[in-house]
Scaffold this motif. Structure first.
Motif, PDB file in Angstrom:
ATOM      1  N   SER A 131     -22.076 -46.248  33.689  1.00 46.20           N
ATOM      2  CA  SER A 131     -22.052 -45.630  32.647  1.00 46.20           C
ATOM      3  C   SER A 131     -20.440 -46.192  31.678  1.00 46.20           C
ATOM      4  O   SER A 131     -19.267 -45.931  31.728  1.00 46.20           O
ATOM      5  N   PRO A 132     -21.096 -46.458  30.386  1.00 45.80           N
ATOM      6  CA  PRO A 132     -19.845 -47.311  29.751  1.00 45.80           C
ATOM      7  C   PRO A 132     -18.535 -46.438  28.979  1.00 45.80           C
ATOM      8  O   PRO A 132     -17.927 -47.041  28.434  1.00 45.80           O
ATOM      9  N   LEU A 133     -19.096 -45.272  28.913  1.00 36.83           N
ATOM     10  CA  LEU A 133     -17.917 -44.156  28.650  1.00 36.83           C
ATOM     11  C   LEU A 133     -17.224 -43.553  29.417  1.00 36.83           C
ATOM     12  O   LEU A 133     -16.051 -42.380  29.706  1.00 36.83           O
ATOM     13  N   GLY A 134     -17.035 -43.963  31.004  1.00 34.93           N
ATOM     14  CA  GLY A 134     -16.522 -43.251  31.547  1.00 34.93           C
ATOM     15  C   GLY A 134     -17.842 -41.513  32.964  1.00 34.93           C
ATOM     16  O   GLY A 134     -18.288 -41.374  31.590  1.00 34.93           O
ATOM     17  N   GLY A 135     -16.478 -40.955  33.728  1.00 31.53           N
ATOM     18  CA  GLY A 135     -18.130 -40.145  33.375  1.00 31.53           C
ATOM     19  C   GLY A 135     -17.511 -38.708  32.428  1.00 31.53           C
ATOM     20  O   GLY A 135     -16.619 -39.181  31.758  1.00 31.53           O
ATOM     21  N   MET A 136     -17.996 -38.104  32.684  1.00 33.66           N
ATOM     22  CA  MET A 136     -17.565 -36.051  32.597  1.00 33.66           C
ATOM     23  C   MET A 136     -16.623 -35.626  32.976  1.00 33.66           C
ATOM     24  O   MET A 136     -16.697 -36.050  33.905  1.00 33.66           O
ATOM     25  N   ASN A 137     -15.669 -35.159  32.143  1.00 35.01           N
ATOM     26  CA  ASN A 137     -14.602 -34.935  32.554  1.00 35.01           C
ATOM     27  C   ASN A 137     -13.970 -32.804  33.063  1.00 35.01           C
ATOM     28  O   ASN A 137     -13.698 -32.906  31.324  1.00 35.01           O
ATOM     29  N   ASP A 138     -13.057 -32.537  33.623  1.00 36.42           N
ATOM     30  CA  ASP A 138     -13.012 -31.565  33.259  1.00 36.42           C
ATOM     31  C   ASP A 138     -11.197 -31.529  32.538  1.00 36.42           C
ATOM     32  O   ASP A 138     -10.697 -31.967  33.702  1.00 36.42           O
ATOM     33  N   PRO A 183     -13.440 -35.288  23.691  1.00 44.56           N
ATOM     34  CA  PRO A 183     -14.197 -34.140  24.271  1.00 44.56           C
ATOM     35  C   PRO A 183     -14.952 -33.635  23.306  1.00 44.56           C
ATOM     36  O   PRO A 183     -15.777 -34.554  22.708  1.00 44.56           O
ATOM     37  N   LEU A 184     -15.835 -32.906  23.941  1.00 41.36           N
ATOM     38  CA  LEU A 184     -16.988 -32.337  23.791  1.00 41.36           C
ATOM     39  C   LEU A 184     -16.969 -30.961  23.104  1.00 41.36           C
ATOM     40  O   LEU A 184     -18.331 -30.679  22.702  1.00 41.36           O
ATOM     41  N   PHE A 185     -15.614 -30.317  22.620  1.00 36.51           N
ATOM     42  CA  PHE A 185     -15.723 -29.152  22.407  1.00 36.51           C
ATOM     43  C   PHE A 185     -17.079 -27.975  23.051  1.00 36.51           C
ATOM     44  O   PHE A 185     -17.432 -27.649  22.168  1.00 36.51           O
ATOM     45  N   LEU A 186     -16.265 -27.752  24.231  1.00 34.01           N
ATOM     46  CA  LEU A 186     -17.798 -26.630  25.306  1.00 34.01           C
ATOM     47  C   LEU A 186     -16.979 -26.230  26.143  1.00 34.01           C
ATOM     48  O   LEU A 186     -15.911 -27.428  26.992  1.00 34.01           O
ATOM     49  N   ASP A 187     -16.610 -25.540  26.661  1.00 31.56           N
ATOM     50  CA  ASP A 187     -16.307 -24.900  28.204  1.00 31.56           C
ATOM     51  C   ASP A 187     -16.876 -25.546  28.838  1.00 31.56           C
ATOM     52  O   ASP A 187     -17.723 -25.504  29.104  1.00 31.56           O
ATOM     53  N   ASP A 245      -8.292 -28.587  31.512  1.00 34.23           N
ATOM     54  CA  ASP A 245      -8.555 -27.399  31.210  1.00 34.23           C
ATOM     55  C   ASP A 245      -9.758 -26.173  31.040  1.00 34.23           C
ATOM     56  O   ASP A 245      -8.574 -25.602  30.160  1.00 34.23           O
ATOM     57  N   GLY A 246     -10.621 -26.254  31.468  1.00 36.90           N
ATOM     58  CA  GLY A 246     -12.169 -25.642  30.978  1.00 36.90           C
ATOM     59  C   GLY A 246     -11.916 -26.127  29.613  1.00 36.90           C
ATOM     60  O   GLY A 246     -13.555 -26.039  29.580  1.00 36.90           O
ATOM     61  N   GLN A 247     -11.737 -27.636  29.151  1.00 36.94           N
ATOM     62  CA  GLN A 247     -13.070 -27.707  27.938  1.00 36.94           C
ATOM     63  C   GLN A 247     -13.598 -29.220  29.372  1.00 36.94           C
ATOM     64  O   GLN A 247     -12.977 -29.822  29.788  1.00 36.94           O
ATOM     65  N   LEU A 248     -14.658 -29.908  28.691  1.00 43.30           N
ATOM     66  CA  LEU A 248     -15.295 -31.243  28.665  1.00 43.30           C
ATOM     67  C   LEU A 248     -14.664 -32.011  28.473  1.00 43.30           C
ATOM     68  O   LEU A 248     -15.274 -31.750  26.521  1.00 43.30           O
ATOM     69  N   TYR A 249     -15.048 -33.530  29.012  1.00 45.72           N
ATOM     70  CA  TYR A 249     -14.554 -34.389  28.198  1.00 45.72           C
ATOM     71  C   TYR A 249     -15.397 -35.496  28.483  1.00 45.72           C
ATOM     72  O   TYR A 249     -15.835 -35.010  29.969  1.00 45.72           O
ATOM     73  N   LEU A 250     -16.722 -35.854  27.804  1.00 43.68           N
ATOM     74  CA  LEU A 250     -17.019 -37.529  28.259  1.00 43.68           C
ATOM     75  C   LEU A 250     -16.254 -38.670  28.032  1.00 43.68           C
ATOM     76  O   LEU A 250     -15.581 -39.628  26.823  1.00 43.68           O
ATOM     77  N   GLY A 251     -15.607 -38.629  28.989  1.00 40.20           N
ATOM     78  CA  GLY A 251     -14.984 -40.484  29.205  1.00 40.20           C
ATOM     79  C   GLY A 251     -13.065 -39.670  28.454  1.00 40.20           C
ATOM     80  O   GLY A 251     -12.824 -38.611  29.386  1.00 40.20           O
ATOM     81  N   GLU A 252     -12.586 -40.542  27.486  1.00 49.31           N
ATOM     82  CA  GLU A 252     -11.354 -39.436  26.937  1.00 49.31           C
ATOM     83  C   GLU A 252     -12.402 -38.947  25.590  1.00 49.31           C
ATOM     84  O   GLU A 252     -11.075 -38.560  24.776  1.00 49.31           O
TER      85      GLU A 252
END
Length: 329
Positions: free
Chosen positions: A30-37, A48-52, A39-46
């Motif tokens: 995956s070119p952007l790295g993994g998804m990660n939590d 933000p996906l703007f969702l819990d 503080d309760g918010q979901l990120y794709l790499g660095e």
């Protein structure tokens, strides 16, 4: 394959996403790295996906939202970041893990959820092997796949063979864009706002103009986000088919004919675009979609459809037909 057993009565949302927390790492490459939590918010790499995080990873949150939204049931599939397309030969374990957990989640949902699993689109032998597994899993109705991989779509080669494998297995196919980057789309979220519908439109044109729907009369395939730009372009494609030999080389039927066999979801964000879709597509191929839980989701999918004249019973019947849902005998 038909989904047997009780699925809750009511409109079925065919376009919603779920990914268990232990699979946020995403498939290899995956070119952007993994998804990660965070503080309760979901990120794709660095990014933000703007969702819990729990809206994507907690199956009970998915079930609660399904019921609260007034849906009968919901078909859940992986977010497009989880498609195994970058190093697919190394992704078999990830695919297996996702599909196993998906089957467990939908089986425990008491008829609220149906599953659309992961499959490789680079290797038809691997695809057939996993599809055979999926047909034996309760509550699994089909697969979710990307529209494009390395500049190719479903008109020829392995990707076309994957559609044939799905038709042979009687599995529904949901085609979901991946937000493929292009330099001119780097700002203003254009990679989604323009990129997603363009990816979908390209795949639809590939399927229509290459004779796929003629070759595979039993294929059940749905294109999300209202079919992208395709409802507005089908007349142009039809004209080109009649005027140019290179356009009609792939199939014997003008594109409006196989277009009538495609399923589309209703995530259009605009009642006028919804009207265009329902005017162009077959009435028995219109499916409720939400794009839960992303920020671009249709927030109240049932109300949106009913307010603008769609029939609840027809939507439910269409969803059951696409997913192959039947009552246990």
């Amino acid at each position: 394959m038909a989904v047997r057993g009780d699925v809750r009565a009511g409109i079925i949302d065919v376009h919603a996403h779920w990914l268990p927390r232990d699979l946020l790492r995403l498939p290899p490459g995956s070119p952007l790295g993994g998804m990660n939590d965070r503080d309760g918010q979901l990120y794709l790499g660095e990014h933000p996906l703007f969702l819990d995080t729990e809206t994507m990873t907690d199956i009970q949150a998915v079930i609660a939202d399904t019921v609260k939204t007034g849906l009968g049931a919901r078909a859940i599939s992986p977010p497009p970041f989880a498609f195994p397309v970058f190093q697919p030969a190394e992704a078999d374990d990830y695919i297996t893990a996702y599909n196993d957990q998906l089957a467990e989640a939908v089986s425990a949902s008491e008829g609220v959820l149906v599953g659309l699993g992961l499959v490789r689109v680079d290797d038809v032998t691997a695809a057939r092997r996993e599809m055979t597994r999926l047909t034996g899993m309760p509550g699994i109705a089909g697969v979710a796949v990307p529209p494009l991989v390395q500049g190719r779509s479903y008109g020829d080669g392995t990707m076309r063979e994957v559609l044939a494998a799905a038709a042979d297995a009687d599995l529904a196919v949901l085609v979901h864009p991946m937000q493929l980057p292009r330099p001119e789309w780097q700002d203003h979220y254009l990679v989604n706002l323009i990129g997603n519908p363009v990816e979908t439109t390209t795949a639809i044109a590939s399927v229509l103009l290459s004779g796929v729907m003629e070759q595979l009369p039993d294929l059940r395939i749905c294109f999300v986000h209202g079919g992208g730009c395709a409802p507005a372009l089908i007349g142009r494609w039809q004209h080109g088919w009649h005027k140019r030999e290179d356009v009609r080389r792939g199939g014997s039927r003008p594109p409006a004919d196989p277009f009538a066999r495609l399923y589309f979801d209703t995530v259009t964000h605009d009642p006028e675009v919804l009207r265009l879709l329902t005017a162009r597509a077959s009435q028995d191929k219109i499916l409720c979609g939400s794009d839960y839980p992303f920020d671009m989701a249709q927030p109240d999918p049932v109300r949106f459809l009913l307010d603008y004249g769609l029939d609840a019973a027809a939507l439910e019947a269409n969803g059951r037909r696409f997913l192959g849902i039947q009552t246990a005998t």
